[in-house]
Motif scaffolding. Sequence first.
Motif, PDB file in Angstrom:
ATOM      1  N   UNK A  27       1.181  -0.718  -0.005  1.00 62.05           N
ATOM      2  CA  UNK A  27       0.018   0.321   0.005  1.00 62.05           C
ATOM      3  C   UNK A  27       0.799   1.361  -0.081  1.00 62.05           C
ATOM      4  N   UNK A  28       2.125   1.669   1.144  1.00 62.56           N
ATOM      5  CA  UNK A  28       2.999   2.177   1.081  1.00 62.56           C
ATOM      6  C   UNK A  28       3.376   2.490  -0.790  1.00 62.56           C
ATOM      7  N   UNK A  29       3.607   1.400  -1.106  1.00 64.88           N
ATOM      8  CA  UNK A  29       4.860   1.776  -2.346  1.00 64.88           C
ATOM      9  C   UNK A  29       3.974   2.135  -3.315  1.00 64.88           C
ATOM     10  N   UNK A  43     -12.261  13.843   1.598  1.00 62.50           N
ATOM     11  CA  UNK A  43     -12.550  12.674   2.281  1.00 62.50           C
ATOM     12  C   UNK A  43     -12.224  11.296   1.224  1.00 62.50           C
ATOM     13  N   UNK A  44     -11.558  11.595   0.266  1.00 65.88           N
ATOM     14  CA  UNK A  44     -11.517  10.258  -0.175  1.00 65.88           C
ATOM     15  C   UNK A  44      -9.652  10.681   0.023  1.00 65.88           C
ATOM     16  N   UNK A  45      -8.818  11.432  -0.038  1.00 64.75           N
ATOM     17  CA  UNK A  45      -7.198  12.115   0.223  1.00 64.75           C
ATOM     18  C   UNK A  45      -7.046  11.380   1.648  1.00 64.75           C
ATOM     19  N   UNK A  46      -8.400  12.061   2.664  1.00 64.55           N
ATOM     20  CA  UNK A  46      -7.787  11.100   4.086  1.00 64.55           C
ATOM     21  C   UNK A  46      -8.013   9.903   4.053  1.00 64.55           C
ATOM     22  N   UNK A  47      -8.961   9.524   3.584  1.00 68.68           N
ATOM     23  CA  UNK A  47      -8.972   7.880   4.004  1.00 68.68           C
ATOM     24  C   UNK A  47      -7.571   7.223   3.177  1.00 68.68           C
ATOM     25  N   UNK A  48      -7.135   7.653   2.281  1.00 70.16           N
ATOM     26  CA  UNK A  48      -5.925   7.286   1.360  1.00 70.16           C
ATOM     27  C   UNK A  48      -5.041   7.217   2.246  1.00 70.16           C
ATOM     28  N   UNK A  49      -4.101   8.222   2.971  1.00 73.22           N
ATOM     29  CA  UNK A  49      -3.299   8.606   3.653  1.00 73.22           C
ATOM     30  C   UNK A  49      -3.461   7.751   4.916  1.00 73.22           C
ATOM     31  N   UNK A  91      -3.143  19.701   5.361  1.00 71.63           N
ATOM     32  CA  UNK A  91      -3.634  18.540   6.697  1.00 71.63           C
ATOM     33  C   UNK A  91      -3.073  17.585   6.419  1.00 71.63           C
ATOM     34  N   UNK A  92      -2.657  17.289   5.505  1.00 71.80           N
ATOM     35  CA  UNK A  92      -2.265  15.324   5.320  1.00 71.80           C
ATOM     36  C   UNK A  92      -1.369  15.285   6.098  1.00 71.80           C
ATOM     37  N   UNK A  93      -0.070  16.476   5.504  1.00 72.61           N
ATOM     38  CA  UNK A  93       1.019  16.210   6.356  1.00 72.61           C
ATOM     39  C   UNK A  93       0.691  15.743   7.960  1.00 72.61           C
ATOM     40  N   UNK A  94       0.307  16.211   8.676  1.00 73.75           N
ATOM     41  CA  UNK A  94       0.304  16.247  10.030  1.00 73.75           C
ATOM     42  C   UNK A  94      -0.157  15.030  10.438  1.00 73.75           C
ATOM     43  N   UNK A  95      -0.759  14.029   8.886  1.00 74.58           N
ATOM     44  CA  UNK A  95      -1.130  12.668   9.600  1.00 74.58           C
ATOM     45  C   UNK A  95      -0.148  12.007   9.301  1.00 74.58           C
ATOM     46  N   UNK A  96       0.483  12.018   8.263  1.00 74.90           N
ATOM     47  CA  UNK A  96       2.135  11.221   8.246  1.00 74.90           C
ATOM     48  C   UNK A  96       2.775  12.382   7.258  1.00 74.90           C
ATOM     49  N   UNK A  97       3.554  12.633   8.055  1.00 71.00           N
ATOM     50  CA  UNK A  97       4.385  13.881   7.468  1.00 71.00           C
ATOM     51  C   UNK A  97       5.866  13.474   6.507  1.00 71.00           C
ATOM     52  N   UNK A  98       5.495  11.550   6.351  1.00 70.83           N
ATOM     53  CA  UNK A  98       6.421  10.791   5.372  1.00 70.83           C
ATOM     54  C   UNK A  98       6.360  10.650   4.203  1.00 70.83           C
ATOM     55  N   UNK A  99       4.469  10.887   4.433  1.00 69.10           N
ATOM     56  CA  UNK A  99       4.346  10.897   2.448  1.00 69.10           C
ATOM     57  C   UNK A  99       4.337  11.936   1.730  1.00 69.10           C
ATOM     58  N   UNK A 100       4.747  11.217   0.549  1.00 68.79           N
ATOM     59  CA  UNK A 100       4.525  12.577  -0.422  1.00 68.79           C
ATOM     60  C   UNK A 100       3.490  12.934  -1.251  1.00 68.79           C
ATOM     61  N   UNK A 101       3.514  13.885  -0.397  1.00 75.54           N
ATOM     62  CA  UNK A 101       2.600  14.836  -1.449  1.00 75.54           C
ATOM     63  C   UNK A 101       1.960  15.619  -2.402  1.00 75.54           C
ATOM     64  N   UNK A 102       2.287  15.921  -3.431  1.00 76.78           N
ATOM     65  CA  UNK A 102       1.851  16.382  -3.987  1.00 76.78           C
ATOM     66  C   UNK A 102       0.374  17.105  -4.721  1.00 76.78           C
TER      67      UNK A 102
END
Length: 259
Positions: A27-29, A43-49, A91-102
């Motif tokens: 999933x992470x990859x 909401x889709x983005x939030x759930x994905x992260x 917002x998403x980076x506060x959930x997972x700071x290591x996620x690559x969000x473009x």
Amino acid sequence: MENNHSEWEGIFSRAELLLGAEAMTRIKQKRVILFGVGGVGSWCAESLVRSGIGHLTIVDSDCVSVTNINRQLMATTQTVGQVKVEALRERLLTINPKAQITALRKVFTQETAAEFQLDDYDYIIDAIDSLKDKVQLILLACQTKAKFYSSMGAALKMDPTRIQVTEFWKVKGDPLARALRNKFKSLGVFPRHKFQCVFSDELLKNEGQPSTDYEVPSMFNKPQTNGSIAHITAIFGFTLSGLVISDAINRADSDASTV
């Protein structure tokens, strides 16, 4: 006893407990691109992260309006006027700071389609509401190797039990799906393969009068404004995310069984 675990190591521990470490790694990859971060897409983005997706590109052209607050995740009294994708990325980076969000403040059109490099993604999610652009995204996404999912209309709905998932040509009772099918027929061009949609066959009418007094101007013309509410748009978005996660898990299981 000293704790050597990273401060954020346990973010996905409950998901891993349910799915297993190998599935979480897969999933992470996965690389996902999401078009439209409004009532459904946010909401889709939030759930994905929150589910462990590590690479997510979010595409939307608009800024947060006060009228978005009732149903869009990143829309608050503190974010009105901000670029939607930037507010959501923060917002998403506060959930997972290591996620690559473009975050791409762009509109998907026939003219801009090549800018998005859709072949680079494992999953393409459509949560846009412009009929013309939706048609082009569906046609192009279905030419790639990515798994494609699309949201039909989430406005004018109230009953969460009527939200369903089915193949596009089997969607019934949804005006947007009907308009899309008519458009494909008039163009004489059709999606190259089948794809799953989230939809509801409920169709209510607006009881109030529309107002543009509070809107932040859009970068492109929106369709007619219809009423919508958070529990419906959120379920649409969560369902799209669930389709992605379930497919990623099933592919992981399938890959493992062939080793």
